[in-house]
Design an enzyme around this catalytic site. Structure first.
Site, PDB file in Angstrom:
ATOM      1  N   ASP A 293       0.796  -1.168   0.006  1.00  0.00           N
ATOM      2  CA  ASP A 293       0.036  -0.083  -0.103  1.00  0.00           C
ATOM      3  C   ASP A 293       1.067   1.489  -0.068  1.00  0.00           C
ATOM      4  O   ASP A 293       2.221   1.103   0.407  1.00  0.00           O
ATOM      5  CB  ASP A 293      -1.033  -0.107   1.184  1.00  0.00           C
TER       6      ASP A 293
HETATM    7  C1  BGC Z   1      -4.958   3.381  -0.309  1.00  0.00           C
HETATM    8  C2  BGC Z   1      -5.195   2.205  -1.154  1.00  0.00           C
HETATM    9  C3  BGC Z   1      -4.537   2.887  -2.544  1.00  0.00           C
HETATM   10  C4  BGC Z   1      -3.477   3.601  -2.727  1.00  0.00           C
HETATM   11  C5  BGC Z   1      -3.072   4.368  -3.776  1.00  0.00           C
HETATM   12  C6  BGC Z   1      -3.905   4.324  -0.330  1.00  0.00           C
HETATM   13  O1  BGC Z   1      -3.948   5.284   0.254  1.00  0.00           O
HETATM   14  O2  BGC Z   1      -5.112   2.571   1.028  1.00  0.00           O
HETATM   15  O3  BGC Z   1      -6.127   1.698  -1.292  1.00  0.00           O
HETATM   16  O4  BGC Z   1      -4.922   2.004  -3.752  1.00  0.00           O
HETATM   17  O5  BGC Z   1      -3.373   4.526  -1.779  1.00  0.00           O
HETATM   18  O6  BGC Z   1      -3.865   5.653  -4.296  1.00  0.00           O
END
Ligand code: BGC
Length: 732
Positions: A233
């Site tokens: 993540d």
């Molecule tokens: C989120 C993810 C997301 C990633 C990219 C994170 O803040 O938890 O679900 O895909 O950002 O934007």
């Protein structure tokens, strides 16, 4: 491309080039290696459509006109359709548009279990039941990946709250992990053959999930045979050595110091300084690159004919409309107020700010620049045309604080700030956001609410019908924070109560991504409809349901508890916990808890009404092989539509162990089918239960086990409405 060719490519790559492939070189892209024909790997959010494009190293909307996309129903809406074919159709469109925008991986779907209704990201997930999640996620993934785009299930694993999401440490029993929190991911890998898995921000038993040996190496790769890419993540990596060794293939983050990422220069330095066994480290890096090249090869990124993708077409629009229609859940229709008869309504009053609100641009990384979004008010107007006077009153005051995730100014962007604490320093464990609502704002809110309320009540007096459209917004259903309680915001309880006094036939419609507390007025309302953030066609779909152009068939993918206090995470386990959160409720999540412990709910899991009536009877079961290792059970029953209009019922089969040897939930969902019947039609339906329908996870043998004995098969309309029962016997 053969294995040999991939190995040859690996042998031609320098260490620098390999490292370039395993970490972000932009917020959503890694480095390619041009001289060898390896392209950069491009990812994009997200679950409700392909997110807008940002600048490579600044959280600024590039401002393109061609990144307006289809806005899909959120995952909780899709799950509420209980229709696998619609899940597939939504995936297909998502994949097509992702590919059309030149993306290689779409960062979706999110499938964390709804452990608590307060989780800010519930709308991005598929409810509380691992079987329903598994059944709905597999076709979604297949649909996406038909377009030479990788899907990426997230967030692996136990990412069930937003409070302290970056490093809350989850303590959960192995059994609950295996029975509740992992099955959706396992189905995505084994049956869906998903090409991407995103690690979760949080920790599991002391270790961050993005570099968790047990999760990523042992379970994902060795047990389930995952052959794709594991991706962190954004900002979920905390240690170079662990990231190297523990199964992470690609590190991404929200900061633009790309070379400083854990799996960038620090990794090279670690090897050069001899802090790790050089041979082992290089082999691990090769393994990561191999996973990436394998996926690139499967997506035809290294040669061959690659699908071009595309944009929203006529048939896509129809599929989105159908998904929105089928997601809407009719919760109450006591006096058959619904469907409304348009011919009898000359003046219609629509009350509620959500009638006039577009939700696509909110929620965090699930935000969408929608091609269009039909609001409920617009949908109603479209359906009724000029023959009915539609009067709109907001009814309550929602002072829009602005969508911080969507703002383009760097410092105001939620994503840029998502790893920061108040003083701007990057930290790993932000405290839950303090309530920033000022006294002044509260006063204004109260004053405006009162004015809007009186205005709506006045208008209700001479209207032929009143529809209220309220619920939540992405100020509440949002990434980065959980709700404090399930109460409706903006004084809606008072407004609904007062409206019902003036007009007891008011149709109450809620638009939200997670359950809300309705106890203030639930007994007084006769017509109650729940709609989700149902995508660009959501408003017209809702209008069609309200006026009977479509017969509702959505069923809840999660229990609606009376209040959050009843929810097992709060009542038995811990929520939100502190640095650590103990899942003491164990396997008793959702209906498994309400059912087993006899806790009353507002609306049970699987619940949903129709404008017609169904009778299901005659459940019979045939054990195909009656040993403990049985291959399965064939279940049949008859279903009739005894009403006067066509419609669909979700028939649900729950399994109950009659004399359990270990603690078990009173019953568990193990099969379902959505069945469409014309008025008066009867059909025989047969479903198969595989061995998994009777297993539980045995911590001693570390495996799923079936005990010999009697099992009841319950035919149900929802978790609290069993209509027929049969029994089977497994012998030792
Ligand atoms: C989120 C993810 C997301 C990633 C990219 C994170 O803040 O938890 O679900 O895909 O950002 O934007």
């Amino acid at each position: 491309m053969t294995k040999d060719k991939i190995e040859k490519l690996i042998s031609q790559l320098t260490l620098q080039e390999k490292v370039g492939m395993i970490h972000g070189n932009g917020f959503f892209v890694t480095k390619g290696v041009e001289r060898l024909g390896i392209p950069p790997f491009r990812t994009s959010d997200g679950p409700r459509g392909v997110r807008k494009d940002f600048e490579n190293d600044a959280w600024k909307d590039i401002g393109l006109s061609y990144d307006y996309v289809s806005y899909l129903p959120c995952n909780s809406a899709l799950a509420a359709t209980w229709n696998r074919a619609l899940s597939h159709a939504a995936g297909k469109l998502l994949g097509k548009e992702a590919r059309g925008r030149g993306k290689d991986m779409i960062l979706a779907p999110g499938i964390n279990i709804m452990r608590t209704p307060l989780c800010g990201r519930s709308f991005e997930y598929m409810g509380e039941d691992p079987y329903l999640v598994s059944e709905m996620v597999v076709p979604l993934i297949q649909g996406i990946e038909e377009n030479d785009v990788a899907a990426c299930v997230k967030h692996f694993a136990v990412n069930n709250q937003e409070t302290r999401r970056l490093d809350v440490d989850v303590d959960v029993s192995e059994r609950a992990l295996r029975e509740i929190y992992l099955p959706g991911f396992e189905a995505a890998v084994r049956r869906g053959k998903v090409k991407g898995v995103m690690g979760a921000y949080n920790k599991l038993r002391g270790t961050h999930c993005c570099h968790h040996d047990y999760l990523l190496n042992e379970i994902l790769r060795k047990e389930w045979g995952f052959a794709g890419i594991t991706i962190s993540d954004w900002g979920g990596v905390h240690d170079t050595g662990e990231a190297l060794m523990n199964g992470l293939d690609m590190e991404m983050s929200v900061t633009s110091d790309f070379d400083a990422y854990y799996m960038a220069e620090p990794l090279i330095r670690m090897i050069e300084d001899g802090e790790v066994d050089r041979k082992k480290a290089l082999a691990k890096i090769d393994e990561k690159v191999r996973h990436i090249l394998n996926v690139m090869d499967k997506l035809h990124m290294l040669g061959g004919d690659r699908c071009a993708g595309g944009y929203n077409d006529y048939e896509d629009k129809a599929a989105l409309r159908q998904a929105a229609r089928e997601s809407i859940v009719l919760l109450k229709n006591d006096r058959e107020i619904l469907p409304l008869c348009r011919k009898k309504i000359r003046k219609l009053l629509v009350v509620g700010e959500n009638a006039n609100r577009q939700h696509a641009p909110g929620g965090g990384s699930a935000e969408i620049k929608a091609l269009y979004e039909i609001t409920p008010l617009m949908g109603i107007q479209m359906l009724l045309g000029g023959n009915t006077e539609v009067v709109y009153k907001p009814g309550y005051y929602n002072e829009d604080i602005g969508n911080i995730w969507a703002d383009s100014g760097d410092s105001e962007n939620g994503q840029a700030d998502s790893l920061k604490q108040d003083d701007g320093a990057v930290q790993s464990s932000p405290e839950p956001a303090a309530d920033t609502v000022s006294e002044e704002r509260l006063r204004r809110q109260k004053e405006m609410n009162e004015r809007y309320l009186q205005d709506a009540l006045e208008a209700a007096k001479d209207a032929d019908a009143v529809i209220f459209v309220g619920g939540l917004t992405h100020d509440y259903d949002t990434e980065g924070k959980d709700r404090a309680d399930m109460k409706l915001p903006y004084g809606q309880d008072r407004l609904i109560t007062e409206l019902l006094k003036v007009r007891p036939d008011t149709v109450v419609t809620l638009v939200a991504g997670s359950p809300v507390d309705m106890s203030a007025w639930l007994d007084d309302v006769s017509a109650l409809v729940f709609s989700w953030y149902a995508g660009m066609e959501g408003g017209i779909a809702l209008a069609e349901v309200l006026f009977g152009a479509f017969n509702p068939s959505g069923h809840l993918p999660e229990t609606f508890p009376v209040s959050e206090k009843d929810c097992p995470a709060s009542a038995v386990g811990e929520f939100p916990g502190g640095d650590k959160v103990c899942y003491n409720e164990d396997i008793f999540v959702g209906y498994r808890y309400y059912d087993t412990c006899d806790v009353a709910t507002a609306f049970p899991f699987g619940y949903g009404l129709s404008y017609t009536d169904f009778v299901m009877t005659g459940i019979r079961a045939e054990v195909i092989e009656d040993t403990v290792e049985s291959k399965g059970v064939k279940v049949s029953f008859d279903i009739s539509n005894i009403g006067s209009r066509a419609g669909a019922q979700v028939a649900q089969i729950y399994v109950a162990d009659k004399y359990p040897r270990v603690k078990k939930a009173a019953k568990e969902l193990k099969a379902f089918e959505k069945i469409y019947l014309e008025a008066g039609e009867t059909r025989e339906v047969t479903l198969m239960l595989e061995r998994e329908a009777f297993t539980y996870y045995d911590e001693e043998s570390h495996s799923f086990k079936v005990d010999a004995g009697s099992y009841m098969l319950l035919l149900a309309k929802n978790a609290e409405e069993i209509v027929d029962i049969t029994e089977i016997e497994f012998e030792v």
